[in-house]
Each structure stands twice: as C-alpha cells, then as structure tokens.
Design a protein around this motif. Structure first.
Motif: not given
Lengths: 343, 397
Positions: B289, B353-354, B356-357, B360-361, B364
């Motif tokens: 992703i 994690g940050l 990745f978020m 995704v936000i 995409p």
C-alpha cells in the motif's frame, strides 16, 4: 464431570472478554459500517487506564520529619502516599487496594472521549471509502496507539492486582456437591464474568428500551430513511462509537488483573475478536455475544488433556477451525442479518 | 523487447540498472564520514530489499489486480523457508533445489488455502486467510515441532545427511560451489563497495520475478483479474466463472511468497515460526500500500522504503540527534531532540504507523501516486507559464 464444569468456567472469562470486544466492534460496524482494526488498541488502552490509576494512587512524597535513622546513622524519611495524605490512612489504603474497580469510573470518560476523537477526527472521513481502506487506516492507527503506549509504559507487561477481597480462589465444587478442591475458580474471574454480563445487559437494555436506542436501531436498519425523517443520525452514531469504545475499554480495565497488560495485548485480542464477529455474523449484536462465549468455551475445552491426546494441537487452532467451517457453511455467520455484508 | 512495450522495457531496464548497481547507489557516503550510517549498501540489507521486493511484487499480483486483501501471506513465506531449510538438511547445500522446492510447496499450500478462502470475498476472505495463517503459525509453534523445531527455529547442523553433497562440499549455502556469503570489497578512495554473491543471486531472481509480473499485468489474464477487481458481479452475470482466475492469481502470489521465503533461507539457513505471524502478513500489506497497490513498481518501492527506514531510523539515537542540531541554541536543541526522540530508535514503528496512516488518508495510490502527482504538478506549472506568455487560457479538462 468436574473437569467439564471447570473448563466451562474457564471458558466463560475468556469468552466474556471476546464477547465485550466483539460487541463493541459490532456496534461500530452495525451503526457506522466501519471495520475498525483499532478496536483492540482501545481494549489495551482501557487496561492501561487501570495501570495508570494504580500508579497515580501509589505516588508518594518524602515525609518532612525524619522518622528515625538508618543503620549508617543518616536520617530516614518515610514515603508518604498522597492518597493517604488527602483521604486519610484507611480510606487511602482502600483506594489503593480497589484501584482497578475504581479505574472503571476513571476510564469511562476517557474512553468515550477517545471514541469521539477517533470518530470525528479520522473515521468520519472514511465512510465513503472502501472497506479495505478502512481496515488499513485503522490498522495504522492501532500501530500508532500501541507505540505511544509502549513509549510511555515500556514494553514489559505491568502486573496489576485485583482488590484483596477478590484475590483468592473460590471452591466451586463444594457448592455443586463435588469433592473439595475439585473445581477451583479465582474470584476475580467470577467478577469479570458478572461485570461483562452486566455491561452486555446494559447495552442491550439501552438499545431496546430507550428512545435513543430505538432511533439507533432504526438507523442501523435503514440509515437513509431515518435521516429523511429529520433525525440527525450521524450525531447519534458518533455517540454510539463512544459507547462502543467505552465497552471495549471497560473490558480492558477489568482484564488487567487477569493478564498483566502489555502494549500488544490489543492486537492479540483483535484477531480473535474479528474471528468472533465474523462467526457471530457481521452487524448482529446477539451473534457477537453468543459467538464470543461459544468460542471462549470451545477454546478451553480444546485445551483439556483428554481432547489434546486425541487431536494434538487442537487447542491452538480450534477457534480458527470453527471460524473457517462456519464461514464456509453459513455465509452470514451464526446470526447475521440478510443482506448485511454477505459478499 | 522481450515482448514488452517500450515504456515497460524502460521500466525494466531502470529496475535492472538500479538493482545491479545497488552496491554503488546505496553507498553514496564515504565510509568514515558522519553520514556513513545512511549507507545501505551492505549485503544483508540489500538482500532484504530484494527479497521483500519479491514478496511484495507477488502480493501485488493478488491485491493490486484482484482487490482481494489477504492477511495471511506470511504463511507461504514461512512454508517456503521451512522447505528450503529441509532441502539443505537432506539433499544438498546448493540453493537451487531449496528454492525450487520452496516455490512448489508454497504453491501447493496456496492451492489448498486459496481454494477454500476464495469461496468468499471482501472482509470474509481477509479473515479466512488470516485464520489459515494463524493456524499454521500456532501449529508450527506447538505440534509440528518435529518438522519446524518449534520456538528455536529450524537450523542446519553438521551431521545432517545431505545425500547429494560429497565429503568436502561447502558447509554453507552455495550455488555450485560459490558460497552465498562470499563478497568482494572494492575500495575507491574513501568509499568501500561490497559485492556479495548472495545479493546478486537475489537480485537476478527479483528481476526475473519483476519481468514476470510485468507480463502478467499486461496479459489478457491480467486484464481479467482487473475486471474482477472493478466488478466481479458483472463478470459473473456475463456467464464467466471468475474463480479459476482468482485462484490462479492467489497461487502465483503464494509462489512468489514461497520464493521469497526460500531465498531468505538460502541467504541465512534458518527458519522460524515468527515469519508466519500475522504481523508479518501485515508488513507486506503495508509495503504494497505504501508503495502503491496495483502499480508495477510500487511494491518494490514500498519494500525498499520500509526496510531502509527500518534500518536507518532504528540506528539513530539521541547523541546523533544532538550532533545534527548542535548548530542551534542550547535550549532549542534539547527541545528538538526531545520532540524527535519518540520517533527514532525503538520508536520507528510509531513513525511507520503515522506514515502509513498519512499515505492511506491522503495518497490512496501510495508513493507512486505521490510521485506522479508531483511530476504532473511541475509539468502543469511549466505549461501554465508557457500559456501565460502566449496570453491564452485553456478550457478545463
């Protein structure tokens, strides 16, 4: 016979944790249609609420007057706990002893607030995105949350104790007419089961008997129509998200004495809870509770030696095996509604 | 060339050049300089880049093309590792049979798991694959200890039979006698470049894997998979059974994962159950992703990005930070170090994690989409400045 009852009881407390987390997950899925992978992290934060409160109660300061001298002749100062200072000797001791149950009160506003924050700040923007995106963003959020907890509390499990009164075990066998020590069950697990039954009952009663709950149920069935009737359904769903977070958080608070909280406990529970939700049927609240207890009990039965001798390793895979069988034979899970996430 | 369009050929050549010259490209800083810690050109890390690149390329064939989100791909990686190590224990330390067997075994596993899991789609598919992977992991840890050596992990030993190896055959994984750990170091002034056999074996296999994935993407089969992603129901209504296509995609991506696992074991003959845990499956999802699912180059970029920063970020510590910010006034320096501290060293996962978020936000399509947007922005700027000089306006597209 006594072994079976013992395993039944053992399954209940694990099952209650599964059921509570799965209930929260289902509430979120049923209302907002969001697959929330960060739910395990909420459970974990709940457990750390208990840890935090017991740490707060154990804060102390040095006494101003030396209470004596140590063996080198230096003046010795006693540690005085703030809670004992403020609330008196006996009440302070009681508060420290009861820090886990007290953390329930402390955790509710925190968890509800966290839920609001998550819903308004992040998940709101993901309603229209595909489920895969929702899974991914909440998965990222779960990583972030657990890393934050790890930063503040370290990576080791932190033992948290139940109140003195519940620390022992209860000889269940005597009640049922078995030999002494045949069925020994820790009090706290009994408390945990009662507590979760209470929470599950409260959530169902809230949805069934209040006007608010009625509107929410209507919204779960048909969100658009409820919106057309002039009801601000989004606001109510946000509140439901807060409630779902509180349910998972409280499950975590009370679970702290059973299993010392560490930062990845949420992930461990999350995988199982998702299996539970899917087995119960996406979006079905009774299904989630039923599947939670069912899988918890099955798991503890599978770990009996008699069963393990016949099928080695079955205790490790029973939950997943049941999930696979149910998913393939009953596409909607045990109690799923027609048309909700069938494909 | 090779049955590719010119554009794809260029892409393949770029990837080939990047991987073949990686020991140079990833070592831009002299060995003694303060920046040497940003060098990634050592064999171990480079091998991980390409191996995880293969893993992600394979995952992308399933997720990027069909949209089926598997949360259990690490199981195939683990199975591949185990079978490769077994091959080295029983047959020979040559890596070829090990890699071949790991691909075959992973393929067999993915046929079974895929056949069952693909009966459902959406989140149910994710849960089913997750359940299978967790089952394999739990079993590898407990009951299958005779095969997997449980918690210790499967290792090679001196007294293993190795029926094909002679008495004085090499004791380490090798390719017809050339050991994987063999490396040549080239010193050029202050720079040192290491060329290891293992890395080049992995790199050549990755290029083949990449080439195959381009061919799959451009083939009628790839088109069919994309059609499944965009609307499976419509495919079914036209009377077409999509199951064989999705199953084929699942098996191919499972074999890619097995190949990655086999290579991993060939570089370091050891296999542990933790390679199958669902967090490992999550990692390959993150890579794909982050790089860009459904694009050719995205998964490789994502794998390289994550592995590079994992290594580099976790190496940075407070004293290095103090060095960096030492030009600032005392108080500000401490504040900056304090603020950055949670994100480095052990806190690398927080950064991941940050990041990745955020991807995704806001992106995409992953890093690849980010790059495309950037280049488009520059192109548009150039265009608008041209148009300004012409004094014309163009209609909105």
């Amino acid at each position: 016979m006594d072994a079976i009852i013992l395993q039944l009881l053992n399954g209940l407390d694990k099952g209650s944790a599964y059921a509570l987390i799965a209930l929260g997950l289902t509430l979120i899925f049923g209302t907002l249609g969001v697959v929330n992978f960060a739910h395990g992290a909420i459970f974990m934060i709940g457990a750390f609420c208990a840890v935090t409160l017991s740490k707060l109660f154990n804060l102390s300061h040095k006494s101003s007057e030396p209470s004596g001298t140590d063996f080198l002749g230096n003046p010795k100062y006693e540690d005085i706990l703030y809670v004992k200072d403020w609330f008196g000797e006996s009440f302070g001791a009681w508060m420290i002893d009861w820090s886990v149950p007290l953390a329930v009160i402390f955790a509710i506003p925190i968890m509800v607030g966290l839920g609001f924050l998550m819903e308004r700040g992040l998940i709101k923007h993901f309603y229209k995105r595909p489920h895969a995106d929702q899974i991914l963003v909440t998965f990222g959020l779960a990583i972030v949350l657990q890393e934050i907890i790890k930063y503040f509390y370290g990576a080791n499990p932190i033992p948290t104790t139940a109140p003195e009164a519940f620390r022992g075990s209860f000889d269940f066998g005597v009640l049922l007419g078995f030999d002494q020590n045949a069925i020994i069950y820790p009090y706290w697990r009994l408390v945990y089961f009662g507590f979760s039954a209470l929470i599950i009952g409260a959530v169902f009663a809230f949805l069934q008997f209040t006007t608010f709950g009625m509107v929410v149920r209507a919204g779960m069935a048909d969100r658009e129509t409820v919106g057309l009737l002039g009801i601000n359904i989004n606001r109510r769903f946000t509140i439901m998200f807060g409630i779902a977070a509180a349910v998972a958080g409280l499950a975590g608070v009370m679970y702290a004495p059973i299993n010392s909280p560490n930062y990845h406990m949420g992930m461990d529970f999350l995988v199982l809870s998702f299996v539970v939700v899917v087995v119960g049927g996406m979006g079905s609240l009774p299904g989630a509770v039923l599947a939670g207890f069912l899988l918890g009990i099955l798991e503890s039965f599978a770990s009996m030696n008699e069963v393990k001798n016949v099928l080695p390793g079955i205790d490790q895979i029973i939950i997943y095996l049941v999930a696979i069988i149910i998913l393939l034979t009953r596409p909607r899970g045990l109690m799923g509604r027609r048309g909700v996430m069938e494909e | 060339m090779l049955g590719l369009t010119p554009k794809d050929t260029t892409l393949l050549i770029i990837v080939a050049i990047l991987t073949l010259f990686a020991p140079f490209i990833l070592n831009p800083f002299p060995t003694d300089s303060a920046m040497a810690q940003f060098n990634a050109g050592y064999p171990d890390l480079m091998q991980r880049f390409v191996i995880f690149g293969i893993f992600a390329i394979g995952f992308n064939i399933l997720f990027g093309l069909t949209g089926y989100l598997s949360f259990g791909h690490a199981a195939f990686l683990g199975v591949g590792s185990y079978s490769a190590v077994w091959m080295m224990k029983l047959l020979t330390m040559n890596v070829i049979p090990a890699i071949v067997l790991s691909v075959i075994v992973a393929g067999l596993f993915s046929v079974v798991i895929g056949y069952i899991s693909l009966r459902r789609s959406g989140i149910y598919f994710s849960i089913l694959t997750l359940a299978f992977a967790q089952m394999s992991y739990n079993l590898a840890y407990s009951v299958l200890t005779p095969v997997t050596n449980g918690e210790t992990g499967l290792q090679i030993a001196l007294d293993d039979p190795r029926i094909l190896d002679g008495a004085n055959a090499p004791q380490y994984p090798n390719l017809f006698g050339t050991e994987m750990n063999d490396a040549v170091t080239m010193t050029l002034g202050p720079w040192a470049f290491t060329f290891s056999v293992g890395y080049y074996v992995c790199a050549i296999i990755m290029m083949l894997a990449f080439y195959l994935s381009i061919r799959i993407f451009r083939s009628p089969f790839g088109m069919m998979l994309r059609a499944v992603k965009s609307n499976q129901q419509r495919m079914n209504y036209t009377g077409l059974n999509t199951r064989p296509y999705t199953l084929a995609a699942f098996v191919i991506s499972g074999m890619y994962a097995g190949l990655a696992g086999g290579l991993m074991a060939s570089m370091d003959p050891l296999a542990g159950a933790e390679r199958m845990q669902w967090t490992a499956s999550g990692e390959v999802v993150l890579m794909t992703i982050l790089g860009g699912a459904g694009t050719l180059i995205g998964p490789v970029v994502g794998a390289g990005f994550i592995k590079y920063f994992e290594n580099i970020f976790s190496k940075i510590n407070d004293s290095i930070l103090h060095q960096w910010f030492s030009f600032m006034p005392e108080g500000l320096e401490d504040l900056l170090v304090f603020l950055v501290h949670p994100f480095i060293g052990k806190g690398w996962h927080l950064t991941l994690g940050l990041l990745f978020m955020l991807v995704v936000i806001f992106l995409p399509g992953g890093l690849v989409e980010g790059g495309q947007r950037l280049s488009k922005m520059f192109r548009r700027k150039a265009k608008t400045s041209d148009e300004k000089t012409d004094g014309k306006t163009s209609p909105a597209e």
